[in-house]
Design an enzyme around this catalytic site. Structure first.
Site, PDB file in Angstrom:
ATOM      1  N   GLY A 165       0.832  -1.196   0.000  1.00 27.48           N
ATOM      2  CA  GLY A 165       0.000   0.000   0.000  1.00 27.48           C
ATOM      3  C   GLY A 165       0.858   1.234   0.000  1.00 27.48           C
ATOM      4  O   GLY A 165       2.048   1.182   0.306  1.00 27.48           O
ATOM      5  N   GLY A 190       0.383   5.745   0.612  1.00 25.29           N
ATOM      6  CA  GLY A 190      -0.475   6.903   0.858  1.00 25.29           C
ATOM      7  C   GLY A 190       0.311   8.166   0.598  1.00 25.29           C
ATOM      8  O   GLY A 190       1.375   8.110  -0.036  1.00 25.29           O
ATOM      9  N   ALA A 239       3.374   7.789   3.023  1.00 29.45           N
ATOM     10  CA  ALA A 239       3.879   6.504   3.484  1.00 29.45           C
ATOM     11  C   ALA A 239       3.832   5.435   2.414  1.00 29.45           C
ATOM     12  O   ALA A 239       3.002   5.470   1.506  1.00 29.45           O
ATOM     13  CB  ALA A 239       3.064   6.047   4.697  1.00 29.45           C
ATOM     14  N   VAL A 243       3.870   1.134   2.409  1.00 27.23           N
ATOM     15  CA  VAL A 243       3.767  -0.005   3.306  1.00 27.23           C
ATOM     16  C   VAL A 243       4.199  -1.260   2.551  1.00 27.23           C
ATOM     17  O   VAL A 243       3.757  -1.492   1.423  1.00 27.23           O
ATOM     18  CB  VAL A 243       2.329  -0.160   3.852  1.00 27.23           C
ATOM     19  CG1 VAL A 243       2.241  -1.333   4.822  1.00 27.23           C
ATOM     20  CG2 VAL A 243       1.871   1.137   4.544  1.00 27.23           C
ATOM     21  N   ASP A 246      -9.006  10.499  11.290  1.00 32.26           N
ATOM     22  CA  ASP A 246      -9.161   9.977   9.927  1.00 32.26           C
ATOM     23  C   ASP A 246      -9.801   8.590   9.952  1.00 32.26           C
ATOM     24  O   ASP A 246      -9.346   7.672   9.251  1.00 32.26           O
ATOM     25  CB  ASP A 246      -7.805   9.955   9.219  1.00 32.26           C
ATOM     26  CG  ASP A 246      -7.935   9.804   7.701  1.00 32.26           C
ATOM     27  OD1 ASP A 246      -9.052  10.000   7.169  1.00 32.26           O
ATOM     28  OD2 ASP A 246      -6.926   9.478   7.051  1.00 32.26           O
TER      29      ASP A 246
HETATM   30  P1  ADP Z   1      -1.487   6.325   4.941  1.00 32.71           P
HETATM   31  O1  ADP Z   1      -1.218   7.091   6.202  1.00 32.71           O
HETATM   32  O2  ADP Z   1      -0.499   6.670   3.868  1.00 32.71           O
HETATM   33  O3  ADP Z   1      -2.904   6.310   4.485  1.00 32.71           O
HETATM   34  P2  ADP Z   1      -1.931   3.640   5.911  1.00 32.71           P
HETATM   35  O4  ADP Z   1      -1.462   3.319   7.277  1.00 32.71           O
HETATM   36  O5  ADP Z   1      -3.398   3.868   5.733  1.00 32.71           O
HETATM   37  O6  ADP Z   1      -1.080   4.826   5.322  1.00 32.71           O
HETATM   38  O7  ADP Z   1      -1.453   2.480   4.945  1.00 32.71           O
HETATM   39  C1  ADP Z   1      -1.634   2.505   3.537  1.00 32.71           C
HETATM   40  C2  ADP Z   1      -2.053   1.127   3.057  1.00 32.71           C
HETATM   41  O8  ADP Z   1      -1.085   0.142   3.422  1.00 32.71           O
HETATM   42  C3  ADP Z   1      -3.342   0.642   3.722  1.00 32.71           C
HETATM   43  O9  ADP Z   1      -4.467   1.042   3.023  1.00 32.71           O
HETATM   44  C4  ADP Z   1      -3.162  -0.870   3.677  1.00 32.71           C
HETATM   45  O10 ADP Z   1      -3.528  -1.362   2.406  1.00 32.71           O
HETATM   46  C5  ADP Z   1      -1.683  -1.049   3.856  1.00 32.71           C
HETATM   47  N1  ADP Z   1      -1.380  -1.296   5.283  1.00 32.71           N
HETATM   48  C6  ADP Z   1      -1.192  -0.370   6.250  1.00 32.71           C
HETATM   49  N2  ADP Z   1      -0.935  -0.925   7.439  1.00 32.71           N
HETATM   50  C7  ADP Z   1      -0.961  -2.263   7.245  1.00 32.71           C
HETATM   51  C8  ADP Z   1      -0.797  -3.417   8.105  1.00 32.71           C
HETATM   52  N3  ADP Z   1      -0.551  -3.271   9.416  1.00 32.71           N
HETATM   53  N4  ADP Z   1      -0.915  -4.628   7.550  1.00 32.71           N
HETATM   54  C9  ADP Z   1      -1.178  -4.775   6.228  1.00 32.71           C
HETATM   55  N5  ADP Z   1      -1.357  -3.748   5.384  1.00 32.71           N
HETATM   56  C10 ADP Z   1      -1.250  -2.498   5.864  1.00 32.71           C
END
Ligand code: ADP
Length: 353
Positions: A14, A16, A19, A21, A127
């Protein structure tokens, strides 16, 4: 670096605004983890700070450890969660199958427990939305993405020892290095100063920014420019999420901030002193005006075919006056959750593959 020695980085899962991931593997035991690389100091700092306060809450994502790389980047090692509530909703919508009430209730209870954990530690998430509610293969739901979270401090409020210490250190100009040593890994003096500056800016304004969260889930006070909002903005988001679980459609899918407000007004009626005493003092109240909505649709019109109890539940959250919104703890005691059909056990929730 340290992280490379301990984890194998696998595919990106993922990304954002700030970030990326990745799925990762802990070399010592093969445990699958999520490695969240945050490129923005402020948001990394917020996420670490909030997650540390909330560790031990079963409905908040587990932070195993974190690393700071130079001044800007942090890598968070989080428990890996396969899917999220947005996927549960999308799958049910695609199959044109409403979620069984017993499952719906168990999802809601898990969300409420997570939000209650946040709020009882004075952590404002800012959020909340289905894609930030991650789900394990066993059906455990965990609140994630604390990159926009704030920890509220009221004079004399003792949110936790951890946080008390943090505020004390932060306000002590001669003690910059202590921040580095006590809680924030390799954060340097420079970065703690950036944070202090932002905190000071917010202090000068006496408030927070109103440009937070994802539009569809944004509370009306934020849309009217409020800067002294509180935990209630998360409760509004919760109402929008519950409505979406009930109908499999977003409640207020605004295409722009003004469209967002006009959808809300179409349902709740115009925002005026009768709906919320004090609302005319909102910064943008005089700037944004809408023609009079004679016959607001009402929340019930947005929840066709749902029971009166379900409509009542959503109405306890989706209301103008923030002070009238029910807290997560109050909702956990709502009779809806103790009536049949009873919430199914977590192990019986159907989780998308
Ligand atoms: P942002 O702050 O950029 O929105 P997120 O924490 O929402 O970041 O993470 C972006 C994407 O990464 C999420 O929508 C998800 O698909 C994936 N992701 C985030 N945290 C996890 C996790 N703990 N396990 C698996 N996938 C994750």
């Amino acid at each position: 670096s340290e992280i490379v020695a301990k984890y194998e980085v696998m595919e990106r899962v993922g990304s954002g605004a700030y970030a990326d991931v990745y799925r990762g593997r802990r070399l010592s035991d093969g445990l699958t983890v999520a490695l969240k690389e945050i490129h923005d100091y402020q948001s990394a700092f917020r996420e670490i700070d909030a997650l540390q306060l909330l560790q031990g809450s079963p409905n908040v994502v587990v932070l195993h450890e974190y690393f700071w790389r130079d001044d800007e980047d942090a890598v968070l090692v989080l428990e890996f969660l396969k899917t999220d509530l947005a996927t549960v909703i999308a799958d049910a919508a695609k199959a044109n199958q409403p979620l069984p009430v017993g499952e719906l209730k168990r999802w809601m209870i898990q969300i409420l427990s997570g939000v209650d954990a946040c709020h009882s530690h004075m952590v404002l998430h800012r959020d909340l939305k289905p894609s930030n509610l991650l789900i394990s293969e066993h059906g455990l739901l965990k609140i994630a993405d604390f990159g926009q979270a704030r920890i509220l401090t009221e004079p004399g409020f003792d949110a936790s020892n951890n946080h008390e210490e943090y505020s004390r250190v932060l306000n002590d100009n001669d003690n910059k290095d202590t921040i580095t040593d006590t809680h924030y890994g390799n954060a340097t003096c420079t970065t703690s100063e950036i944070d202090r500056k932002e905190e000071e800016e917010e202090k000068e304004l006496g408030s927070f920014t109103s440009c937070v969260g994802t539009r569809w889930f944004r509370a009306p006070e934020l849309l009217y420019g409020s800067r002294d909002y509180g935990l209630e903005v998360d409760l509004w988001s919760l109402g929008c999420i519950f409505a979406e679980l009930l109908t499999l459609q977003p409640l207020f899918p605004g295409t722009a901030d003004i469209d967002q407000l006009s959808r809300i007004i179409g349902v709740l009626g115009n925002l005026d002193e009768r709906a919320w005493v004090g609302c005319s003092k909102l910064p943008d109240y005089g700037i944004i005006s809408f023609t009079k909505v004679e016959n607001p649709a009402g929340v019930e019109a947005c929840l066709p075919n749902r029971s009166p109890d379900e409509v009542a539940l959503v109405k306890r959250l989706v209301c103008y006056d923030p002070a009238k919104r029910a807290t997560a703890m109050e909702l956990l005691h709502d009779k809806y959750f103790s009536e049949v059909p009873l919430p199914v056990p977590v192990s019986e929730l159907r989780v998308p593959l």
